[in-house]
Design an enzyme around this catalytic site. Structure first.
Site, PDB file in Angstrom:
ATOM      1  N   LYS B 110      23.191   9.649  14.002  1.00 15.50           N
ATOM      2  CA  LYS B 110      24.126   8.913  13.153  1.00 15.50           C
ATOM      3  C   LYS B 110      23.334   7.897  12.339  1.00 15.50           C
ATOM      4  O   LYS B 110      22.786   6.935  12.884  1.00 15.50           O
ATOM      5  CB  LYS B 110      25.197   8.202  13.996  1.00 15.50           C
ATOM      6  CG  LYS B 110      26.034   7.225  13.182  1.00 15.50           C
ATOM      7  CD  LYS B 110      27.150   6.589  13.980  1.00 15.50           C
ATOM      8  CE  LYS B 110      27.698   5.365  13.253  1.00 15.50           C
ATOM      9  NZ  LYS B 110      28.903   4.814  13.887  1.00 15.50           N
ATOM     10  N   GLY B 171      35.062  -1.800  13.713  1.00 20.85           N
ATOM     11  CA  GLY B 171      35.630  -2.722  14.686  1.00 20.85           C
ATOM     12  C   GLY B 171      36.878  -3.446  14.218  1.00 20.85           C
ATOM     13  O   GLY B 171      37.369  -4.338  14.913  1.00 20.85           O
ATOM     14  N   ALA B 197      34.825   4.800  12.085  1.00 26.59           N
ATOM     15  CA  ALA B 197      35.080   3.361  12.006  1.00 26.59           C
ATOM     16  C   ALA B 197      36.459   3.038  11.442  1.00 26.59           C
ATOM     17  O   ALA B 197      36.929   3.671  10.500  1.00 26.59           O
ATOM     18  CB  ALA B 197      34.040   2.619  11.175  1.00 26.59           C
ATOM     19  N   GLY B 198      37.076   2.037  12.064  1.00 26.20           N
ATOM     20  CA  GLY B 198      38.318   1.476  11.546  1.00 26.20           C
ATOM     21  C   GLY B 198      39.590   1.955  12.223  1.00 26.20           C
ATOM     22  O   GLY B 198      40.653   1.378  12.017  1.00 26.20           O
ATOM     23  N   ASN B 219      34.890   3.638  18.703  1.00 21.82           N
ATOM     24  CA  ASN B 219      34.376   2.897  19.855  1.00 21.82           C
ATOM     25  C   ASN B 219      35.338   1.782  20.243  1.00 21.82           C
ATOM     26  O   ASN B 219      35.977   1.800  21.285  1.00 21.82           O
ATOM     27  CB  ASN B 219      32.976   2.347  19.518  1.00 21.82           C
ATOM     28  CG  ASN B 219      32.231   1.754  20.709  1.00 21.82           C
ATOM     29  OD1 ASN B 219      31.020   1.710  20.725  1.00 21.82           O
ATOM     30  ND2 ASN B 219      32.919   1.303  21.758  1.00 21.82           N
ATOM     31  N   THR B 220      35.502   0.804  19.330  1.00 22.29           N
ATOM     32  CA  THR B 220      36.259  -0.394  19.674  1.00 22.29           C
ATOM     33  C   THR B 220      37.711  -0.095  20.043  1.00 22.29           C
ATOM     34  O   THR B 220      38.271  -0.741  20.937  1.00 22.29           O
ATOM     35  CB  THR B 220      36.215  -1.386  18.490  1.00 22.29           C
ATOM     36  OG1 THR B 220      34.856  -1.529  18.069  1.00 22.29           O
ATOM     37  CG2 THR B 220      36.758  -2.744  18.893  1.00 22.29           C
TER      38      THR B 220
END
Lengths: 66, 268
Positions: B110, B171, B197-198, B219-220
């Site tokens: 990545k 995040g 992301a997001g 992830n988050t």
């Protein structure tokens, strides 16, 4: 002999190879990637690659990330 | 749905959910959440070892047990996706992934080259430059990028194996801010499009898949959920539901009502 490991000045025994440096620092071989003066030292060369005075050494591992 | 596999470069995955390993309260929770997510691809970062704590990190222990890091692992294994988080130049990103390759975990990578610490938006020029070098060196490159069809097309032209446009800032959990752009990216791209992301919750993941995205990386949204394991399961189901809805093809939107019961034969 004085070297800099991960930005930290350190005194280590003379005559170490990369492999014996990792052993001296008690890291598990294969889980740490090594750069000396910004050049990668391949794992297959750890046993032969000499560590020299004033070398700037980077020791890198995997951590959690996204 | 077992034939609906995702192919990226020479890799084939049955799960379309990629998950990170950051921000978890413990390594046990990391493992339980990844298992609940059904993900086969897990992202990791590279950092300097701690000279004051020389024991292998607990994450390394987990990766040795469950991932391709150890060739001895039988059964289902996680594919490690090393990232270049924290890199602000092409040189730093390339350097990081060369080190990852030295650790034996860089079969796919990545690429992210950040341009600004507050937004964590990518630096387009540096990302393109790093992608060019990495592709030439034989890496299978998955670049994090802005949700811009032109940048995505340039990354594809350079030989990237997939593109990973953001849905919203890393995040942030803001969800898909620009579904229209993602649709155009999907229309142009001949390589997989992974939303990276997001994403904040399961409906965001479902929406990405309904648009036709080939996968989602997060992830988050899992790690910071009140119950990460339950959210991981929700994400797995959201991805699955969205993918099925996309494959099924949704009904057309209508401006006015359209009765489902027959108009004829009403009781008078």
């Amino acid at each position: 002999m004085n070297v800099v490991i991960n930005g930290q000045p350190l005194t280590i025994p003379d005559g170490l190879t990369v492999r014996s440096l990792l052993e001296h620092l008690e890291f598990t071989a294969g889980l740490v990637a090594v750069e000396i003066n910004r050049a990668i030292v391949p794992r297959a060369e750890h046993h032969a690659a000499a560590v020299r005075e004033d070398d700037a050494i980077e020791l890198v591992q995997l951590v959690g990330g996204g | 749905m077992s034939i609906d596999a995702l192919t990226i470069g020479s890799h084939t995955f049955s799960s379309r959910l990629f998950v990170g390993t950051g921000k978890y309260k413990s390594v046990e929770l990391t493992e339980a959440a990844i298992d609940a997510s059904g993900a086969e691809v897990v992202t990791v970062a590279l950092r300097r070892v701690d000279l004051n704590d020389r024991s292998p990190s607990s994450l390394m222990g987990l990766l040795l047990r469950r991932s391709s890091l150890s060739s001895e692992n039988a059964g289902r294994r996680w594919t490690i996706l090393p990232n270049t988080a924290g890199c602000y130049t092409a040189d730093d990103a390339v350097r990081t992934l060369r080190l990852a390759r030295e650790l034996g975990v860089a079969s796919i990578v990545k690429l992210e080259v950040i341009g600004d610490p507050k937004t964590l938006y990518p630096d387009n020029e540096q990302t393109l430059e790093a992608a060019r070098i990495l592709v030439k060196e034989g890496f299978t490159v998955l670049p994090y990028c802005i949700d811009d069809p032109i940048v995505c097309r340039k990354l594809e032209d350079l030989g990237c194996a997939a593109v990973m446009p953001l849905a919203a800032p890393i995040g942030s959990g803001l969800g898909i801010r620009n579904p229209h752009n993602l649709s155009i990216i999907l229309e142009y791209a001949k390589i997989p499009v992974i939303v990276d992301a997001g994403v904040g919750t399961a409906s965001d993941a479902a929406m990405a898949m309904e648009l036709g995205c080939h996968g989602v990386l997060m992830n988050t949204a899992i790690a910071e959920a009140g119950n990460p394991v339950l959210m991981a399961e929700a994400m797995r189901e959201g991805i699955s539901a969205g993918r099925k809805a996309f494959l099924a093809g949704r009904m057309p939107r209508r401006r006015y009502a359209n009765a489902s019961s027959p108009a004829a034969g009403l009781i008078e």
